[in-house]
Design a protein around this motif. Structure first.
Motif, PDB file in Angstrom:
ATOM      1  N   ILE A 118       0.844  -1.189   0.000  1.00 17.17           N
ATOM      2  CA  ILE A 118       0.000   0.000   0.000  1.00 17.17           C
ATOM      3  C   ILE A 118       0.880   1.238   0.000  1.00 17.17           C
ATOM      4  O   ILE A 118       1.728   1.400   0.870  1.00 17.17           O
ATOM      5  N   CYS A 119       0.669   2.101  -0.986  1.00 18.61           N
ATOM      6  CA  CYS A 119       1.457   3.327  -1.093  1.00 18.61           C
ATOM      7  C   CYS A 119       0.548   4.452  -1.581  1.00 18.61           C
ATOM      8  O   CYS A 119       0.105   4.427  -2.744  1.00 18.61           O
ATOM      9  N   PRO A 120       0.221   5.436  -0.749  1.00 19.23           N
ATOM     10  CA  PRO A 120      -0.654   6.540  -1.168  1.00 19.23           C
ATOM     11  C   PRO A 120      -0.083   7.331  -2.333  1.00 19.23           C
ATOM     12  O   PRO A 120      -0.837   7.792  -3.204  1.00 19.23           O
ATOM     13  N   VAL A 121       1.240   7.493  -2.367  1.00 11.74           N
ATOM     14  CA  VAL A 121       1.858   8.265  -3.452  1.00 11.74           C
ATOM     15  C   VAL A 121       1.665   7.547  -4.777  1.00 11.74           C
ATOM     16  O   VAL A 121       1.282   8.162  -5.784  1.00 11.74           O
ATOM     17  N   ARG A 122       1.938   6.246  -4.803  1.00  7.41           N
ATOM     18  CA  ARG A 122       1.772   5.487  -6.048  1.00  7.41           C
ATOM     19  C   ARG A 122       0.311   5.496  -6.500  1.00  7.41           C
ATOM     20  O   ARG A 122       0.021   5.658  -7.691  1.00  7.41           O
ATOM     21  N   ARG A 123      -0.593   5.351  -5.546  1.00  3.30           N
ATOM     22  CA  ARG A 123      -2.008   5.363  -5.908  1.00  3.30           C
ATOM     23  C   ARG A 123      -2.416   6.721  -6.476  1.00  3.30           C
ATOM     24  O   ARG A 123      -3.170   6.794  -7.450  1.00  3.30           O
ATOM     25  N   GLU A 124      -1.928   7.814  -5.866  1.00  3.99           N
ATOM     26  CA  GLU A 124      -2.260   9.155  -6.345  1.00  3.99           C
ATOM     27  C   GLU A 124      -1.774   9.371  -7.780  1.00  3.99           C
ATOM     28  O   GLU A 124      -2.509   9.886  -8.639  1.00  3.99           O
ATOM     29  N   LEU A 125      -0.528   8.963  -8.059  1.00  4.07           N
ATOM     30  CA  LEU A 125       0.040   9.176  -9.386  1.00  4.07           C
ATOM     31  C   LEU A 125      -0.672   8.325 -10.435  1.00  4.07           C
ATOM     32  O   LEU A 125      -0.963   8.804 -11.549  1.00  4.07           O
ATOM     33  N   TYR A 126      -0.982   7.089 -10.112  1.00  7.18           N
ATOM     34  CA  TYR A 126      -1.691   6.249 -11.070  1.00  7.18           C
ATOM     35  C   TYR A 126      -3.116   6.748 -11.292  1.00  7.18           C
ATOM     36  O   TYR A 126      -3.666   6.634 -12.394  1.00  7.18           O
ATOM     37  N   THR A 127      -3.719   7.320 -10.246  1.00  7.63           N
ATOM     38  CA  THR A 127      -5.044   7.912 -10.409  1.00  7.63           C
ATOM     39  C   THR A 127      -4.987   9.103 -11.357  1.00  7.63           C
ATOM     40  O   THR A 127      -5.856   9.268 -12.239  1.00  7.63           O
ATOM     41  N   GLN A 128      -3.974   9.949 -11.192  1.00  7.00           N
ATOM     42  CA  GLN A 128      -3.801  11.088 -12.102  1.00  7.00           C
ATOM     43  C   GLN A 128      -3.566  10.615 -13.534  1.00  7.00           C
ATOM     44  O   GLN A 128      -4.110  11.193 -14.485  1.00  7.00           O
ATOM     45  N   CYS A 129      -2.770   9.569 -13.687  1.00  6.61           N
ATOM     46  CA  CYS A 129      -2.507   9.032 -15.033  1.00  6.61           C
ATOM     47  C   CYS A 129      -3.788   8.492 -15.657  1.00  6.61           C
ATOM     48  O   CYS A 129      -4.065   8.732 -16.841  1.00  6.61           O
ATOM     49  N   PHE A 130      -4.580   7.777 -14.870  1.00  5.55           N
ATOM     50  CA  PHE A 130      -5.845   7.240 -15.387  1.00  5.55           C
ATOM     51  C   PHE A 130      -6.808   8.372 -15.739  1.00  5.55           C
ATOM     52  O   PHE A 130      -7.516   8.305 -16.759  1.00  5.55           O
ATOM     53  N   ASP A 131      -6.823   9.432 -14.929  1.00  6.09           N
ATOM     54  CA  ASP A 131      -7.663  10.592 -15.242  1.00  6.09           C
ATOM     55  C   ASP A 131      -7.244  11.235 -16.558  1.00  6.09           C
ATOM     56  O   ASP A 131      -8.090  11.659 -17.355  1.00  6.09           O
ATOM     57  N   GLU A 132      -5.932  11.326 -16.794  1.00  7.90           N
ATOM     58  CA  GLU A 132      -5.460  11.898 -18.052  1.00  7.90           C
ATOM     59  C   GLU A 132      -5.878  11.038 -19.249  1.00  7.90           C
ATOM     60  O   GLU A 132      -6.274  11.551 -20.296  1.00  7.90           O
ATOM     61  N   LEU A 133      -5.823   9.710 -19.067  1.00  3.36           N
ATOM     62  CA  LEU A 133      -6.278   8.819 -20.136  1.00  3.36           C
ATOM     63  C   LEU A 133      -7.781   8.986 -20.373  1.00  3.36           C
ATOM     64  O   LEU A 133      -8.245   8.962 -21.526  1.00  3.36           O
ATOM     65  N   ILE A 134      -8.554   9.172 -19.297  1.00  8.11           N
ATOM     66  CA  ILE A 134      -9.993   9.419 -19.451  1.00  8.11           C
ATOM     67  C   ILE A 134     -10.226  10.728 -20.194  1.00  8.11           C
ATOM     68  O   ILE A 134     -11.096  10.820 -21.068  1.00  8.11           O
ATOM     69  N   ARG A 135      -9.427  11.745 -19.862  1.00  7.76           N
ATOM     70  CA  ARG A 135      -9.560  13.030 -20.558  1.00  7.76           C
ATOM     71  C   ARG A 135      -9.286  12.870 -22.052  1.00  7.76           C
ATOM     72  O   ARG A 135     -10.048  13.374 -22.899  1.00  7.76           O
ATOM     73  N   GLN A 136      -8.226  12.156 -22.390  1.00  4.13           N
ATOM     74  CA  GLN A 136      -7.890  11.961 -23.798  1.00  4.13           C
ATOM     75  C   GLN A 136      -8.977  11.187 -24.527  1.00  4.13           C
ATOM     76  O   GLN A 136      -9.356  11.531 -25.661  1.00  4.13           O
ATOM     77  N   GLU A 137      -9.515  10.145 -23.892  1.00 10.19           N
ATOM     78  CA  GLU A 137     -10.559   9.355 -24.533  1.00 10.19           C
ATOM     79  C   GLU A 137     -11.866  10.134 -24.633  1.00 10.19           C
ATOM     80  O   GLU A 137     -12.635   9.956 -25.578  1.00 10.19           O
ATOM     81  N   THR A 138     -12.139  11.001 -23.665  1.00  4.60           N
ATOM     82  CA  THR A 138     -13.367  11.797 -23.714  1.00  4.60           C
ATOM     83  C   THR A 138     -13.351  12.739 -24.907  1.00  4.60           C
ATOM     84  O   THR A 138     -14.379  12.970 -25.554  1.00  4.60           O
ATOM     85  N   ILE A 139     -12.180  13.299 -25.204  1.00  4.73           N
ATOM     86  CA  ILE A 139     -12.061  14.192 -26.360  1.00  4.73           C
ATOM     87  C   ILE A 139     -12.277  13.422 -27.657  1.00  4.73           C
ATOM     88  O   ILE A 139     -12.962  13.885 -28.581  1.00  4.73           O
ATOM     89  N   ASN A 140     -11.734  12.201 -27.726  1.00  2.27           N
ATOM     90  CA  ASN A 140     -11.894  11.390 -28.932  1.00  2.27           C
ATOM     91  C   ASN A 140     -13.297  10.810 -29.044  1.00  2.27           C
ATOM     92  O   ASN A 140     -13.870  10.755 -30.128  1.00  2.27           O
ATOM     93  N   CYS A 141     -13.824  10.345 -27.910  1.00  2.00           N
ATOM     94  CA  CYS A 141     -15.172   9.745 -27.889  1.00  2.00           C
ATOM     95  C   CYS A 141     -15.760  10.002 -26.510  1.00  2.00           C
ATOM     96  O   CYS A 141     -15.333   9.387 -25.527  1.00  2.00           O
ATOM     97  N   SER A 142     -16.712  10.918 -26.436  1.00  2.00           N
ATOM     98  CA  SER A 142     -17.263  11.313 -25.144  1.00  2.00           C
ATOM     99  C   SER A 142     -17.949  10.148 -24.441  1.00  2.00           C
ATOM    100  O   SER A 142     -17.880  10.027 -23.216  1.00  2.00           O
TER     101      SER A 142
END
Length: 253
Positions: free
Chosen positions: A111-135
C-alpha cells in the motif's frame, strides 16, 4: 498557487474569475480557456465546431470539476484541458509517470498513497484523452473509475474498521492480561504465605514429635531397666531359695 501544483492530468492555463471587483462570466472564462473567438456572425461550420468543443468541455468539467482558489483579491479558476492528444503525448505521459514515481519515492509493492495518487492522475489523463476522442467512451471510463474508487473506499473503511477492532481487542486482551497477572500475583502471595504457615506448623509438629519420641524412648529405657532389675532381683531370690532347699534335701537323705 494551487495551479502550480504538478499533476499528470493536463489542465489549461488558469484564468481570473474575479479581479478587483470586476466579474467575468463563466461563458467568457470557458471561451478564453478554449481560445474560442466569439464572432458577431460565425459561419455554420465554425458554430458547429465551437458547439462541439463546448459540449466536450462541459463533459470534461463534469468529470473533472475546475479547480478554484483565491490569491489576494483575485479569484482564479483552472479547468481541465480540452486539447486533443497524440501518440507522443501518451508516451510522454508514461515517462512523466515513471519520473514522478521515482522522484516522490513511491513504493513498488504494498500500500502506497503516493503510487495510488500518481496512477489515479494518469488514469484521469487517459480518461480526458478518450473523452475528447469519444465522449461516450470517456464517460464509461469515468463510471468505471468511480466504481473502482468506491470499492477502494469501501475496502479502506473495512480495513480501518478491522484495525480499530483489532486494536480494541488487543487493548482488552492486555487489560485482561493485566487483571489476570494481578489476580495471579495475589494468589501467589497468598499461597506463599500459606506455605510459610504450613512450614511453621510442620516445624512445630516435628519438634513436638521429636520431644514425644524422646520421652517415649526415655520411658522405654526406664521400663527396660526396671524390668531388668526386677529380673535380677528375682534371680537372686531364686538363687537364695535354692541353697536352703538343697540343704534340706541333703539332710533328708
Amino acid at each position: 498557487i494551487m495551479a502550480a501544483l504538478k499533476s499528470l492530468l493536463k489542465y489549461d492555463e488558469p484564468v481570473v474569475v474575479r479581479k478587483n471587483g470586476t466579474k467575468k462570466t463563466m461563458g467568457t472564462v470557458a471561451a478564453e480557456a478554449l481560445n474560442v473567438s466569439i464572432l458577431p456572425s460565425p459561419s455554420p461550420s465554425k458554430e458547429k465546431c465551437v458547439h462541439t468543443k463546448n459540449n466536450i468541455q462541459h463533459i470534461l468539467n463534469t468529470i473533472f470539476p475546475p479547480r478554484q482558489w483565491t490569491e489576494g483579491n483575485d479569484s482564479w479558476m483552472q479547468q481541465v484541458s480540452g486539447a486533443a492528444s497524440t501518440r507522443e503525448d501518451v508516451i510522454q505521459l508514461g515517462e512523466m509517470l515513471a519520473k514522478q514515481l521515482q522522484q516522490r519515492h513511491a513504493r513498488e509493492t504494498g500500500i502506497c498513497p503516493v503510487r495510488r495518487e500518481l496512477y489515479t492522475q494518469c488514469f484521469d489523463e487517459l480518461i480526458r484523452q478518450e473523452t475528447i476522442n469519444c465522449s461516450e467512451r470517456g464517460l464509461l471510463l469515468f463510471y468505471i473509475r468511480d466504481e473502482i474508487q468506491m470499492n477502494l473506499a469501501a475496502h479502506k473503511t473495512l480495513y480501518e474498521s478491522s484495525i480499530a477492532f483489532g486494536m480494541r481487542e488487543t487493548l482488552l486482551a492486555q487489560q485482561g492480561k493485566a487483571d489476570m497477572e494481578k489476580r495471579a500475583n495475589r494468589l501467589i502471595t497468598y499461597l506463599e504465605k500459606e506455605n510459610e504457615e504450613l512450614k511453621k506448623q510442620l516445624t512445630e509438629q516435628k519438634a513436638i514429635y521429636d520431644a514425644t519420641e524422646k520421652r517415649a524412648v526415655g520411658r522405654q529405657q526406664l521400663e527396660e531397666k526396671m524390668h531388668n532389675d526386677e529380673i535380677l532381683g528375682l534371680k537372686k531370690s531364686i538363687q537364695q531359695l535354692k541353697v536352703p532347699l538343697l540343704f534340706a534335701l541333703l539332710v533328708a537323705k
